[in-house]
Design an enzyme around this catalytic site. Structure first.
Site, PDB file in Angstrom:
ATOM      1  N   HIS A   1      21.770   1.374 -33.652  1.00  0.00           N
ATOM      2  CA  HIS A   1      20.401   1.044 -33.210  1.00  0.00           C
ATOM      3  C   HIS A   1      19.507   2.222 -33.620  1.00  0.00           C
ATOM      4  CE1 HIS A   1      17.210  -0.716 -31.026  1.00  0.00           C
ATOM      5  NE2 HIS A   1      17.621  -0.600 -29.783  1.00  0.00           N
TER       6      HIS A   1
ATOM      7  N   HIS B   1      20.096  -6.374 -40.900  1.00  0.00           N
ATOM      8  CA  HIS B   1      19.460  -6.444 -39.598  1.00  0.00           C
ATOM      9  C   HIS B   1      19.905  -7.718 -38.919  1.00  0.00           C
ATOM     10  CE1 HIS B   1      16.277  -6.485 -36.558  1.00  0.00           C
ATOM     11  NE2 HIS B   1      16.151  -5.201 -36.810  1.00  0.00           N
TER      12      HIS B   1
ATOM     13  N   ASP C   1      14.887   1.748 -40.725  1.00  0.00           N
ATOM     14  CA  ASP C   1      15.502   3.075 -40.727  1.00  0.00           C
ATOM     15  C   ASP C   1      15.780   3.621 -42.115  1.00  0.00           C
ATOM     16  OD1 ASP C   1      15.788   3.465 -37.883  1.00  0.00           O
ATOM     17  OD2 ASP C   1      17.159   1.773 -37.981  1.00  0.00           O
TER      18      ASP C   1
END
Ligand code: COA
Length: 437
Positions: free
Chosen positions: A275, A315, A371
């Site tokens: 996460h 994702h 990210d």
């Protein structure tokens, strides 16, 4: 028979059941059956009734929500209806936080009052410093943040009065105001540097940079490009509907603790490498790859299952380019003009190019997520890798709180308590130790 219903035939019994279908604002925003309706479906009278088995909640709507809309197939993200690209271009983090919490963009007066309320709550109790001092010198700042934000609940006993509107709102101001202070103090502790008190004449992100960076100068002047870049990163990270940490916030919040305790739980959920820790993992991966010529071999080993996953790719919801990754990629150029180019950028760009042309990633709809590029920017901004999840937790606080408030005001909310399908032993007799083989 109503059109908006689902008919299920249980082939064990031959019985049919009609379950109503419930919609979001429009049918295109989601349709669901009420899972508790499945319980009437029984193979025999003493049967418990049918459950929905869904580890990881991949196809379970755990709540109704009007805050954030994500369409992962089309790469769309909106807060309260506003596209993320517009907010990233035109809004500020504090304005976006107001939008998430109250549902509408503030007018000038509301904005002024909101900024004043947040700004006046940035200082933390002096005992928090003693608390932080108790941590080991090399404590991870995220571990410190989880501990200190949870500890804040003991400083505000009235915070447990979560159904009192005025008290609840005050904790919201405090949490949004104090998270940067706790985050900065955690960072300074891990560096062995003295804590810097908030400078309330600076913007939200300007003050955060000051608390992180100031050394001997009387006044820290943040670079406006970097201050704005951090503000945009904060907007992009402010909410993302029912992700792991937000679900933790709602699950823990459903037993009605004070919001500091629930935010500590959400922060802990964010700490994990799958996460909020993913951008830390991306940088480690880019460092491990090292240079452009090693990229093809690395991709090959990922596909062969030898090098783990391609961090920053894939994702649970986005099966298309993450819209936040697009904004961040654009932001990188502005930041690098001030800081100089991060050499890992060219490795990242090459990795993205090769992966996006590769059947393995195309078939599985694996695209760069938020990210993939954020770590490279954070590094260029001078943040150590351990601070990355902290830089996620600070802005996500607004989203967690918005979702928490929505949960508390929803009459459908009940304490979170999922069911299981038991796969262990049937009843058996206890065997005394001496008789066990
Ligand atoms: C984010 C993530 C946890 C989503 O996982 P998920 O929705 O449960 O997807 P799954 O684990 O079911 O993966 C589906 C398939 O894609 C593969 N896959 C998923 N992400 C992958 C990645 N980053 N690199 C390589 N393969 C990946 C899986 O191995 C699986 O392949 P298989 O069908 O051959 O077994 C996952 O994509 C991941 O671990 N990404 C890297 C970590 C990361 O960047 N996290 C940040 C999220 S914002």
């Amino acid at each position: 028979m109503a059109n908006d219903s689902l008919t299920i035939t249980d082939n064990r019994t031959g019985k049919s059941y009609e379950l109503p279908i419930r919609y979001g604002t429009y049918p295109k925003y989601g349709a669901a059956i009420d899972a508790s309706q499945l319980r009437q479906i029984k193979a025999s009278d003493d049967d418990f009734g049918l459950l929905a088995y869904d580890p990881g909640f991949t196809n379970t709507a755990s709540c109704k929500s009007g805050i954030t809309f994500v369409d992962g197939e089309r790469g769309i993200l909106r807060y309260r209806g506003y596209p993320i690209e517009q907010l990233a271009e035109k809004s500020s983090y504090l304005e976006t936080a107001y939008l998430l919490l109250y549902g509408e963009l503030p007018d000038a007066g509301q904005m002024e009052e909101w900024v004043r309320n947040i700004t006046h709550h940035t200082i933390v109790h002096e005992n928090i410093k003693k608390f932080i001092d108790g941590f080991h010198y090399d404590a991870h700042p995220m571990g410190l943040l989880v501990g200190t934000v949870g500890a804040l609940s003991t400083f505000y006993p009235s915070a447990k009065e979560i159904h009192d509107d005025a008290r609840r709102e005050k904790q919201i101001w405090r949490l949004i105001a104090k998270m940067p202070t706790l985050a900065a103090f955690s960072y300074r502790h891990s560096r062995g540097m003295p804590y810097v008190y908030p400078d309330n004449d600076l913007s939200y992100t300007g003050n955060f940079l000051s608390m992180l960076r100031r050394t001997t100068e009387l006044r820290y002047e943040p670079d406006p490009v970097l201050e704005r870049a951090l503000d945009v990163l904060f907007i992009l990270h402010a909410d993302h509907e029912q992700n792991c940490s937000t679900s933790a916030m709602r699950v823990v919040g459903s037993s009605h603790p004070d919001p500091y305790s629930a935010i500590a739980a959400a922060t802990a959920a964010l700490y994990g490498p799958l996460h909020g820790g993913a951008n830390e993992a991306v940088l480690r991966m880019l460092n491990q790859i090292g240079s452009l010529q090693n990229v093809p071999a690395f991709v090959k080993s990922v596909k062969a299952g030898e090098a783990g996953r391609l961090m920053g790719f894939g994702h649970r919801v986005y099966k298309n380019y993450d819209p936040r990754a697009k904004v961040i990629k654009g932001l990188a150029d502005q930041v690098f003009e001030v800081t100089g180019v991060n050499p890992l950028l060219e490795v990242a760009i090459e990795l993205e190019r090769i992966a996006l042309e590769d059947d393995y990633f195309i078939e599985r709809k694996l695209y760069p997520n938020v990210d993939f590029y954020s770590g490279i920017i954070y590094q260029a901004l001078g943040f150590p890798v351990a601070m990355f999840p902290v830089l996620f937790a600070v802005p996500r606080t607004a989203g967690w709180l918005a979702q928490w408030m929505e949960m508390l005001s929803d009459s459908d909310t009940r304490i979170a308590r999922p069911r299981q399908i038991f796969t262990g032993s049937d009843e058996r007799e206890y065997v005394p130790l001496k008789k066990r083989r």
